[in-house]
Motif scaffolding. Sequence first.
Motif, PDB file in Angstrom:
ATOM      1  N   ALA A 143      -1.214 103.028  29.110  1.00 15.12           N
ATOM      2  CA  ALA A 143      -1.958 102.265  30.114  1.00 15.12           C
ATOM      3  C   ALA A 143      -1.025 101.702  31.177  1.00 15.12           C
ATOM      4  CB  ALA A 143      -2.740 101.136  29.440  1.00 15.12           C
ATOM      5  N   LEU A 144       0.175 101.276  30.768  1.00 18.59           N
ATOM      6  CA  LEU A 144       1.095 100.652  31.707  1.00 18.59           C
ATOM      7  C   LEU A 144       1.759 101.654  32.639  1.00 18.59           C
ATOM      8  CD1 LEU A 144       2.927  97.927  29.555  1.00 18.59           C
ATOM      9  CD2 LEU A 144       1.037  97.634  31.168  1.00 18.59           C
ATOM     10  N   ARG A 145       2.112 102.841  32.126  1.00 14.64           N
ATOM     11  CA  ARG A 145       2.828 103.804  32.957  1.00 14.64           C
ATOM     12  C   ARG A 145       2.043 104.205  34.203  1.00 14.64           C
ATOM     13  NH1 ARG A 145       7.171 104.886  35.251  1.00 14.64           N
ATOM     14  NH2 ARG A 145       8.218 104.509  33.262  1.00 14.64           N
ATOM     15  N   PRO A 146       0.770 104.616  34.109  1.00 19.93           N
ATOM     16  CA  PRO A 146       0.059 104.972  35.351  1.00 19.93           C
ATOM     17  C   PRO A 146      -0.130 103.788  36.293  1.00 19.93           C
ATOM     18  CG  PRO A 146      -1.421 105.083  33.452  1.00 19.93           C
ATOM     19  CD  PRO A 146      -0.037 104.934  32.913  1.00 19.93           C
ATOM     20  N   LEU A 147      -0.267 102.585  35.742  1.00 21.78           N
ATOM     21  CA  LEU A 147      -0.397 101.403  36.591  1.00 21.78           C
ATOM     22  C   LEU A 147       0.914 101.167  37.343  1.00 21.78           C
ATOM     23  CD1 LEU A 147      -1.917  98.955  37.634  1.00 21.78           C
ATOM     24  CD2 LEU A 147      -1.280  97.727  35.541  1.00 21.78           C
ATOM     25  N   LEU A 148       2.029 101.278  36.638  1.00 20.93           N
ATOM     26  CA  LEU A 148       3.335 101.113  37.284  1.00 20.93           C
ATOM     27  C   LEU A 148       3.539 102.162  38.366  1.00 20.93           C
ATOM     28  CD1 LEU A 148       6.211 100.076  37.660  1.00 20.93           C
ATOM     29  CD2 LEU A 148       6.888 101.393  35.640  1.00 20.93           C
ATOM     30  N   ASP A 149       3.236 103.413  38.063  1.00 16.00           N
ATOM     31  CA  ASP A 149       3.421 104.480  39.056  1.00 16.00           C
ATOM     32  C   ASP A 149       2.565 104.227  40.296  1.00 16.00           C
ATOM     33  OD1 ASP A 149       5.173 105.706  37.357  1.00 16.00           O
ATOM     34  OD2 ASP A 149       3.788 107.276  36.700  1.00 16.00           O
ATOM     35  N   GLY A 150       1.334 103.760  40.077  1.00 18.81           N
ATOM     36  CA  GLY A 150       0.461 103.473  41.218  1.00 18.81           C
ATOM     37  C   GLY A 150       0.970 102.327  42.066  1.00 18.81           C
ATOM     38  N   LEU A 151       1.451 101.270  41.424  1.00 20.56           N
ATOM     39  CA  LEU A 151       1.988 100.126  42.165  1.00 20.56           C
ATOM     40  C   LEU A 151       3.235 100.519  42.949  1.00 20.56           C
ATOM     41  CD1 LEU A 151       1.637  97.376  39.404  1.00 20.56           C
ATOM     42  CD2 LEU A 151       0.407  97.411  41.582  1.00 20.56           C
ATOM     43  N   ALA A 152       4.126 101.277  42.307  1.00 23.35           N
ATOM     44  CA  ALA A 152       5.375 101.676  42.962  1.00 23.35           C
ATOM     45  C   ALA A 152       5.104 102.637  44.116  1.00 23.35           C
ATOM     46  CB  ALA A 152       6.319 102.310  41.949  1.00 23.35           C
ATOM     47  N   ARG A 153       4.172 103.554  43.923  1.00 23.31           N
ATOM     48  CA  ARG A 153       3.853 104.508  44.991  1.00 23.31           C
ATOM     49  C   ARG A 153       3.214 103.798  46.179  1.00 23.31           C
ATOM     50  NH1 ARG A 153       1.082 107.421  42.059  1.00 23.31           N
ATOM     51  NH2 ARG A 153       2.776 108.727  41.274  1.00 23.31           N
ATOM     52  N   ALA A 154       2.330 102.831  45.895  1.00 20.93           N
ATOM     53  CA  ALA A 154       1.668 102.098  46.975  1.00 20.93           C
ATOM     54  C   ALA A 154       2.660 101.247  47.751  1.00 20.93           C
ATOM     55  CB  ALA A 154       0.558 101.216  46.395  1.00 20.93           C
ATOM     56  N   ARG A 155       3.652 100.723  47.073  1.00 25.09           N
ATOM     57  CA  ARG A 155       4.596  99.812  47.728  1.00 25.09           C
ATOM     58  C   ARG A 155       5.739 100.548  48.416  1.00 25.09           C
ATOM     59  NH1 ARG A 155       5.152  94.677  48.077  1.00 25.09           N
ATOM     60  NH2 ARG A 155       7.177  93.793  48.580  1.00 25.09           N
ATOM     61  N   PHE A 156       6.234 101.617  47.785  1.00 21.41           N
ATOM     62  CA  PHE A 156       7.451 102.256  48.279  1.00 21.41           C
ATOM     63  C   PHE A 156       7.244 103.676  48.814  1.00 21.41           C
ATOM     64  CE2 PHE A 156       8.720  99.165  45.016  1.00 21.41           C
ATOM     65  CZ  PHE A 156       9.511  98.332  45.793  1.00 21.41           C
ATOM     66  N   GLY A 157       6.036 104.186  48.699  1.00 23.85           N
ATOM     67  CA  GLY A 157       5.736 105.490  49.276  1.00 23.85           C
ATOM     68  C   GLY A 157       6.637 106.592  48.745  1.00 23.85           C
ATOM     69  N   ASP A 158       7.149 107.413  49.659  1.00 25.49           N
ATOM     70  CA  ASP A 158       7.971 108.564  49.276  1.00 25.49           C
ATOM     71  C   ASP A 158       9.320 108.166  48.682  1.00 25.49           C
ATOM     72  OD1 ASP A 158       5.982 110.221  50.148  1.00 25.49           O
ATOM     73  OD2 ASP A 158       6.878 110.599  52.115  1.00 25.49           O
ATOM     74  N   ALA A 159       9.721 106.911  48.847  1.00 26.79           N
ATOM     75  CA  ALA A 159      10.985 106.471  48.250  1.00 26.79           C
ATOM     76  C   ALA A 159      10.887 106.386  46.726  1.00 26.79           C
ATOM     77  CB  ALA A 159      11.404 105.120  48.818  1.00 26.79           C
ATOM     78  N   PHE A 160       9.668 106.365  46.208  1.00 24.00           N
ATOM     79  CA  PHE A 160       9.481 106.303  44.763  1.00 24.00           C
ATOM     80  C   PHE A 160       9.444 107.704  44.185  1.00 24.00           C
ATOM     81  CE2 PHE A 160       6.473 106.054  41.061  1.00 24.00           C
ATOM     82  CZ  PHE A 160       7.376 105.479  40.183  1.00 24.00           C
ATOM     83  N   ASP A 161      10.394 107.975  43.304  1.00 26.06           N
ATOM     84  CA  ASP A 161      10.478 109.238  42.579  1.00 26.06           C
ATOM     85  C   ASP A 161       9.767 109.046  41.243  1.00 26.06           C
ATOM     86  OD1 ASP A 161      11.196 111.424  41.016  1.00 26.06           O
ATOM     87  OD2 ASP A 161      13.294 111.424  41.633  1.00 26.06           O
ATOM     88  N   ALA A 162       8.494 109.461  41.170  1.00 27.67           N
ATOM     89  CA  ALA A 162       7.690 109.195  39.983  1.00 27.67           C
ATOM     90  C   ALA A 162       8.230 109.905  38.752  1.00 27.67           C
ATOM     91  CB  ALA A 162       6.241 109.593  40.234  1.00 27.67           C
ATOM     92  N   ALA A 163       8.779 111.095  38.917  1.00 26.86           N
ATOM     93  CA  ALA A 163       9.296 111.845  37.776  1.00 26.86           C
ATOM     94  C   ALA A 163      10.440 111.106  37.093  1.00 26.86           C
ATOM     95  CB  ALA A 163       9.747 113.237  38.223  1.00 26.86           C
ATOM     96  N   ALA A 164      11.254 110.438  37.885  1.00 25.27           N
ATOM     97  CA  ALA A 164      12.390 109.690  37.343  1.00 25.27           C
ATOM     98  C   ALA A 164      12.061 108.219  37.122  1.00 25.27           C
ATOM     99  CB  ALA A 164      13.594 109.812  38.273  1.00 25.27           C
ATOM    100  N   GLY A 165      10.995 107.733  37.747  1.00 24.80           N
ATOM    101  CA  GLY A 165      10.674 106.314  37.663  1.00 24.80           C
ATOM    102  C   GLY A 165      11.613 105.448  38.472  1.00 24.80           C
TER     103      GLY A 165
END
Length: 246
Positions: free
Chosen positions: A154-176
Motif C-alpha cells: 500500500a505504501l509503495r504506490p503512494l510513495l511513487d505517486g507523491l514523488a512523481r507528482a512533486r519531482f516529475g521526471d527527476a524521480f526514477d521510480a525503478a530505483a526509488g
Amino acid sequence: YLSSKVKRLRARSIAVSSLTRDVIDDAYALFEQSYADADRDRFERDLREKQRIILLRDGRSGALKGFSTVLIQRLTIPRAATVIFSGDTVIHRDYWGQKQLQVAFAKILLAEKLPPPARPLYWFLISKGYRTYMLLANAFPRAVPRYDRPDDPALRPLLDGLARARFGDAFDAAAGIVRANGHERVREGLAPVTRRHLANPHVCFFVARNPRHGEGDELACLADVRLVDIARIAARLAVARLRVRT
C-alpha cells in the motif's frame, strides 16, 4: 549534571510567513555551509512553499544553529489522509546528536495525528544522507524502503505517486531515487560513510539503494505514522533526556 559549557539547542516551530529577512539570511548561510552548489533563489522558493519551520538556536547565545522546513498536505485520493513532507534540514555539526529537532517534529506529527486519529498520516521524505534516513528507519516500522522487509504494497504506490507528482521526471521510480539534476549535494567530508557506519544495516541499505548520494541523489521514503510510533518516539526521547541530565 552537564557542564554549563556544553552547547545545547532549543527548538521552536513557527510559521514560515513570520520569518524575518535576517533569519532567512542566517538559515541560508547554514545551508550553504553544509551543501555544495547551493542556490539562493531555489532555497527561497522551496522555503516559501512550506508552512512551518523548526528553528534550532543555541541555548545561550540564541544564534541560529539549525532548521527544518515542513509542508503539510491534505489528500483526498485515494482516501482522505495527511502527508507531512520534510524539506531542507540542516544542523550545525557542533550540535549533532541532540534531540531537540526530533522533539519538535514529533509534536507536529502528534498535532496532525490527533484530530482525528483515524485519519492516516504519512511522513514523506527524500534523503541524500544516511543520517536523515536513519531518523525514519529507526522510528517507523511501517515505512518504505527498509532493509528488513519487502516494500509495503500500500505504501509503495503512494510513495511513487507523491514523488512523481512533486519531482516529475527527476524521480526514477525503478530505483526509488530523486536524481540530483544539478541540485545541491552534501559537502565532501561533512558526513562521510565509514566502515563503522556500514556495520549498521540501515546505513548499509541506504548506501546500497542510493549509491550516488554523495553526488546529490536522494532516496524517496514514506512512513505510515501511527500513534504507537509517536508514543515510542516520545519515550525514547524522554529516556535520552534523562541520560543527558544524569
